[in-house]
Design a protein around this motif. Structure first.
Motif, short mmCIF file in Angstrom:
data_model
loop_
_atom_site.label_atom_id
_atom_site.label_comp_id
_atom_site.label_asym_id
_atom_site.label_seq_id
_atom_site.Cartn_x
_atom_site.Cartn_y
_atom_site.Cartn_z
N LYS A 116 -14.05 -110.76 131.87
CA LYS A 116 -15.28 -110.67 131.10
C LYS A 116 -16.04 -109.42 131.56
N GLN A 117 -16.62 -108.69 130.61
CA GLN A 117 -17.43 -107.53 130.97
C GLN A 117 -18.66 -107.47 130.07
N TYR A 118 -19.69 -106.79 130.58
CA TYR A 118 -20.99 -106.77 129.91
C TYR A 118 -21.49 -105.34 129.73
N LYS A 119 -22.43 -105.22 128.77
CA LYS A 119 -23.13 -103.95 128.61
C LYS A 119 -24.53 -104.24 128.08
N LEU A 120 -25.46 -103.37 128.42
CA LEU A 120 -26.83 -103.52 127.93
C LEU A 120 -26.90 -103.08 126.47
N CYS A 121 -27.83 -103.69 125.74
CA CYS A 121 -27.99 -103.35 124.33
C CYS A 121 -29.45 -103.58 123.92
#
Length: 203
Positions: A116-121
């Protein structure tokens, strides 16, 4: 005299031949015993190996080799917030294919790496300056809680930066209304840059 000497030599030769025959028989018996022992050891070792192989098969230790690998990343999820800095995530699944399954794929847990990976938006400021954690507490206003209705406000609980803990207005008790705040909510550790992601405070 010569006759006695010849007789003695013949007797000596017969004795020597008898000794040779006896020695040959002893050597032959020893060799046979050695061969029997060697065959017995080989048979025992073979039976032991077969027994161990059957035992490993029963325990599932000698199944066909298994190959695990990562599948493709999913598409990025919708942003958790429309403004003020939300979080989007994508996941992938570890797959496993065994030669004994006819090429059938199933999920596995033997891959190495992130699933799982995340990014700001949506990092642009919100039009109305509101506290996002307070908004989440207010979402429970008018929702039955232990048979009663309450109005809620946020509280700070230092040991759990990313739980949604709210206090009932007009009362001294507080409650955990959610195990995790929405991704992108600021942590309770006095930092303005750290946010909660999947229940954990990330900088």
């Amino acid at each position: 005299m010569w006759r006695d000497l010849d007789q003695a030599m013949r007797t000596s030769n017969r004795s020597s031949c008898a000794s040779c025959i006896l020695l040959f028989k002893i050597q032959t018996m020893t060799f046979r015993i050695f061969i029997i022992i060697l065959v017995s050891v080989a048979v025992t070792s073979s039976e032991s190996l077969i027994s161990e192989t059957r035992l490993r098969e029963r325990r599932g230790l000698s199944r066909p080799p298994v190959t695990s690998y990562w599948g493709d990343w999913d598409s990025w999820s919708a942003c958790s917030r429309t403004c003020g800095g939300g979080v989007s995530k994508q996941t992938r699944v570890c797959l496993q294919m065994s030669s004994g399954d006819g090429g059938e794929l199933r999920q596995s847990s033997h891959c190495v790496g992130l699933y799982k990976q995340y990014k700001l938006c949506n990092t642009q400021p919100c039009k109305y300056d509101t506290d996002f954690r307070q908004e989440q507490c207010e979402n429970f206003n008018g929702v039955p809680f232990m048979g009663n209705f309450y109005q809620w406000r946020q509280i700070e609980k230092e040991s759990n930066y990313c739980e949604l803990n709210c206090q009932a207005i007009g009362s001294r008790f507080f409650a955990k209304l959610a195990d995790k705040v929405i991704d992108g909510t600021s942590c309770w550790n006095s930092s303005t840059t750290d946010v909660c992601v999947d229940g954990l405070c990330k900088g």
